[in-house]
Design a protein around this motif. Structure first.
Motif, PDB file in Angstrom:
ATOM      1  N   ALA A   1       0.825  -1.206   0.000  1.00  0.00           N
ATOM      2  CA  ALA A   1       0.000   0.000   0.000  1.00  0.00           C
ATOM      3  C   ALA A   1       0.861   1.257   0.000  1.00  0.00           C
ATOM      4  O   ALA A   1       0.548   2.245  -0.685  1.00  0.00           O
ATOM      5  CB  ALA A   1      -0.920  -0.005   1.221  1.00  0.00           C
ATOM      6  N   ILE A   2       1.985   1.232   0.728  1.00  0.00           N
ATOM      7  CA  ILE A   2       2.892   2.387   0.733  1.00  0.00           C
ATOM      8  C   ILE A   2       3.605   2.493  -0.603  1.00  0.00           C
ATOM      9  O   ILE A   2       3.802   3.598  -1.136  1.00  0.00           O
ATOM     10  CB  ILE A   2       3.897   2.281   1.894  1.00  0.00           C
ATOM     11  CG1 ILE A   2       3.178   2.505   3.233  1.00  0.00           C
ATOM     12  CG2 ILE A   2       5.030   3.301   1.731  1.00  0.00           C
ATOM     13  CD1 ILE A   2       4.073   2.424   4.448  1.00  0.00           C
ATOM     14  N   ARG A   3       3.991   1.357  -1.178  1.00  0.00           N
ATOM     15  CA  ARG A   3       4.689   1.382  -2.478  1.00  0.00           C
ATOM     16  C   ARG A   3       3.828   2.027  -3.570  1.00  0.00           C
ATOM     17  O   ARG A   3       4.352   2.579  -4.530  1.00  0.00           O
ATOM     18  CB  ARG A   3       5.088  -0.034  -2.889  1.00  0.00           C
ATOM     19  CG  ARG A   3       6.310  -0.558  -2.137  1.00  0.00           C
ATOM     20  CD  ARG A   3       6.957  -1.696  -2.918  1.00  0.00           C
ATOM     21  NE  ARG A   3       8.111  -2.238  -2.206  1.00  0.00           N
ATOM     22  CZ  ARG A   3       8.107  -3.383  -1.538  1.00  0.00           C
ATOM     23  NH1 ARG A   3       7.005  -4.088  -1.467  1.00  0.00           N
ATOM     24  NH2 ARG A   3       9.197  -3.826  -0.958  1.00  0.00           N
ATOM     25  N   GLU A   4       2.512   1.937  -3.434  1.00  0.00           N
ATOM     26  CA  GLU A   4       1.625   2.558  -4.413  1.00  0.00           C
ATOM     27  C   GLU A   4       1.670   4.080  -4.317  1.00  0.00           C
ATOM     28  O   GLU A   4       1.177   4.772  -5.208  1.00  0.00           O
ATOM     29  CB  GLU A   4       0.200   2.034  -4.238  1.00  0.00           C
ATOM     30  CG  GLU A   4       0.052   0.571  -4.646  1.00  0.00           C
ATOM     31  CD  GLU A   4      -1.350   0.025  -4.425  1.00  0.00           C
ATOM     32  OE1 GLU A   4      -2.263   0.839  -4.149  1.00  0.00           O
ATOM     33  OE2 GLU A   4      -1.536  -1.196  -4.540  1.00  0.00           O
ATOM     34  N   GLU A   5       2.262   4.600  -3.238  1.00  0.00           N
ATOM     35  CA  GLU A   5       2.433   6.047  -3.082  1.00  0.00           C
ATOM     36  C   GLU A   5       3.835   6.495  -3.505  1.00  0.00           C
ATOM     37  O   GLU A   5       4.213   7.636  -3.289  1.00  0.00           O
ATOM     38  CB  GLU A   5       2.182   6.452  -1.631  1.00  0.00           C
ATOM     39  CG  GLU A   5       0.774   6.133  -1.150  1.00  0.00           C
ATOM     40  CD  GLU A   5       0.539   6.517   0.298  1.00  0.00           C
ATOM     41  OE1 GLU A   5      -0.597   6.903   0.628  1.00  0.00           O
ATOM     42  OE2 GLU A   5       1.488   6.426   1.108  1.00  0.00           O
ATOM     43  N   VAL A   6       4.593   5.568  -4.109  1.00  0.00           N
ATOM     44  CA  VAL A   6       5.978   5.831  -4.496  1.00  0.00           C
ATOM     45  C   VAL A   6       6.081   5.944  -6.016  1.00  0.00           C
ATOM     46  O   VAL A   6       5.538   5.111  -6.749  1.00  0.00           O
ATOM     47  CB  VAL A   6       6.905   4.706  -4.001  1.00  0.00           C
ATOM     48  CG1 VAL A   6       8.308   4.846  -4.595  1.00  0.00           C
ATOM     49  CG2 VAL A   6       6.977   4.716  -2.474  1.00  0.00           C
ATOM     50  N   GLY A   7       6.782   6.975  -6.496  1.00  0.00           N
ATOM     51  CA  GLY A   7       7.137   7.098  -7.903  1.00  0.00           C
ATOM     52  C   GLY A   7       8.615   6.828  -8.075  1.00  0.00           C
ATOM     53  O   GLY A   7       9.418   7.166  -7.200  1.00  0.00           O
ATOM     54  N   MET A   8       8.984   6.187  -9.198  1.00  0.00           N
ATOM     55  CA  MET A   8      10.394   5.858  -9.458  1.00  0.00           C
ATOM     56  C   MET A   8      10.807   6.387 -10.824  1.00  0.00           C
ATOM     57  O   MET A   8      10.081   6.227 -11.807  1.00  0.00           O
ATOM     58  CB  MET A   8      10.605   4.336  -9.438  1.00  0.00           C
ATOM     59  CG  MET A   8      10.603   3.705  -8.063  1.00  0.00           C
ATOM     60  SD  MET A   8      12.107   4.035  -7.104  1.00  0.00           S
ATOM     61  CE  MET A   8      13.386   3.316  -8.129  1.00  0.00           C
ATOM     62  N   ILE A   9      11.977   7.024 -10.865  1.00  0.00           N
ATOM     63  CA  ILE A   9      12.594   7.417 -12.132  1.00  0.00           C
ATOM     64  C   ILE A   9      13.901   6.639 -12.226  1.00  0.00           C
ATOM     65  O   ILE A   9      14.820   6.867 -11.434  1.00  0.00           O
ATOM     66  CB  ILE A   9      12.848   8.929 -12.197  1.00  0.00           C
ATOM     67  CG1 ILE A   9      11.546   9.694 -12.020  1.00  0.00           C
ATOM     68  CG2 ILE A   9      13.513   9.303 -13.520  1.00  0.00           C
ATOM     69  CD1 ILE A   9      11.734  11.197 -11.876  1.00  0.00           C
ATOM     70  N   PHE A  10      13.978   5.721 -13.178  1.00  0.00           N
ATOM     71  CA  PHE A  10      15.133   4.855 -13.306  1.00  0.00           C
ATOM     72  C   PHE A  10      16.198   5.501 -14.193  1.00  0.00           C
ATOM     73  O   PHE A  10      15.918   6.406 -14.978  1.00  0.00           O
ATOM     74  CB  PHE A  10      14.728   3.496 -13.869  1.00  0.00           C
ATOM     75  CG  PHE A  10      13.768   2.744 -12.988  1.00  0.00           C
ATOM     76  CD1 PHE A  10      14.235   1.984 -11.932  1.00  0.00           C
ATOM     77  CD2 PHE A  10      12.400   2.823 -13.208  1.00  0.00           C
ATOM     78  CE1 PHE A  10      13.348   1.293 -11.109  1.00  0.00           C
ATOM     79  CE2 PHE A  10      11.503   2.134 -12.399  1.00  0.00           C
ATOM     80  CZ  PHE A  10      11.983   1.370 -11.341  1.00  0.00           C
ATOM     81  N   GLN A  11      17.414   4.996 -14.079  1.00  0.00           N
ATOM     82  CA  GLN A  11      18.570   5.608 -14.725  1.00  0.00           C
ATOM     83  C   GLN A  11      18.386   5.788 -16.230  1.00  0.00           C
ATOM     84  O   GLN A  11      18.661   6.844 -16.777  1.00  0.00           O
ATOM     85  CB  GLN A  11      19.827   4.770 -14.453  1.00  0.00           C
ATOM     86  CG  GLN A  11      21.098   5.395 -14.990  1.00  0.00           C
ATOM     87  CD  GLN A  11      22.339   4.680 -14.471  1.00  0.00           C
ATOM     88  OE1 GLN A  11      22.296   3.999 -13.452  1.00  0.00           O
ATOM     89  NE2 GLN A  11      23.434   4.837 -15.158  1.00  0.00           N
ATOM     90  N   GLY A  12      17.903   4.781 -16.912  1.00  0.00           N
ATOM     91  CA  GLY A  12      17.739   4.898 -18.361  1.00  0.00           C
ATOM     92  C   GLY A  12      16.341   5.290 -18.795  1.00  0.00           C
ATOM     93  O   GLY A  12      16.033   5.254 -19.974  1.00  0.00           O
ATOM     94  N   GLY A  13      15.488   5.647 -17.833  1.00  0.00           N
ATOM     95  CA  GLY A  13      14.097   5.947 -18.143  1.00  0.00           C
ATOM     96  C   GLY A  13      13.207   4.734 -17.995  1.00  0.00           C
ATOM     97  O   GLY A  13      12.088   4.819 -17.517  1.00  0.00           O
ATOM     98  N   ALA A  14      13.708   3.554 -18.427  1.00  0.00           N
ATOM     99  CA  ALA A  14      12.997   2.270 -18.274  1.00  0.00           C
ATOM    100  C   ALA A  14      11.604   2.293 -18.898  1.00  0.00           C
ATOM    101  O   ALA A  14      10.661   1.720 -18.361  1.00  0.00           O
ATOM    102  CB  ALA A  14      12.921   1.869 -16.800  1.00  0.00           C
TER     103      ALA A  14
END
Length: 251
Positions: A75-88
């Motif tokens: 449930a907490i992870r759903e509040e997380v945004g990720m920007i990966f090194q190559g854009g992914a």
């Protein structure tokens, strides 16, 4: 707010993070810097839950994240945004489909609602008329902006960025830095950025953690860093600046 308390992480008996404690406040850009192999990427991945820590605690606001059962961590992870090194980005999906992916996975919104949200996020990162283009058809800087749009499409409380300027020219790097900082302030997000780019440090380094050999070696702001009495930090700053200058000459 994310708070790390006495984090220890080892791989095959080798200690990679050694008793690291730090607070990461919302609404400002929190940077983790350090040489390759220093442990900064492991720290970022530990904070987001991609690595299980050996000891210590990680708090999201007042909730001890690493001690939660899987369902509550999800449930907490759903509040997380990720920007990966190559854009992914997914090569087989167009820009709209890439940005829409978290909405498809985690919401029950209608297709028209999803499209409106995708268009809002693309507009927020200054991208228009690219919905039906594929990653191979857009520039590296545009790929990073699409990745940012995807990272914020669920209105995250927390944003993790792994080397967001990797592979970009200096001018585009500044644009990406400023965009991340603007979004962080605008939505009061707890943003943590893993970087070795000294231009990023001096542009948006509101709170900086320097990791050296798995330990928190220094902490301060971009205004403090040039006057720090810390030999390892000074060596890192000088070496990073020289490497950056060499890359710019090659371009």
């Amino acid at each position: 707010m994310i708070r790390a308390e006495h984090i220890v992480k080892s791989f095959d008996g080798r200690v990679v993070l050694n008793d690291i404690s730090a607070d990461f406040a919302p609404g400002i850009t929190n940077l983790i810097i350090g040489q390759s192999g220093s442990g900064k990427t492991v720290l970022l991945k530990s904070l987001v839950g991609l690595h299980k820590i050996d000891s210590g605690n990680i708090y999201y606001n007042d909730v001890c994240f690493n001690r939660l059962p899987f369902k509550e961590r999800k449930a907490i992870r759903e509040e997380v945004g990720m920007i990966f090194q190559g854009g992914a980005l997914l090569d087989s999906s167009n820009v709209e489909e890439n940005v829409r992916l978290p909405l498809d996975l985690f919401t029950t919104m209608s297709m028209s609602e999803k499209r409106d949200r995708v268009n809002f996020c693309l507009k927020r990162v200054n991208l228009g008329d690219v919905n039906h283009l594929y990653p191979a058809e857009i520039s590296g800087g545009m790929i990073k902006r699409v990745a940012i749009a995807r990272a914020i499409v669920l209105n995250p409380k927390y944003l993790f960025c792994d080397e967001p300027n990797s592979g970009l020219d200096p001018m585009t790097s500044v644009l990406i830095d400023n965009l991340i900082q603007e979004i962080t302030q605008e939505y009061n997000i707890t943003t943590i950025i893993n970087t070795h780019d000294m231009n990023s440090v001096m542009e948006i380094g509101e709170h900086i953690i320097f990791i050296h050999q798995g330990q928190k070696w220094w902490e301060g702001t971009k205004h403090d860093i040039l006057h720090a009495d810390n030999r390892e930090l000074n060596d890192f700053v000088f070496a990073s600046a020289m490497a950056k200058r060499a890359r710019e000459v090659e371009m």
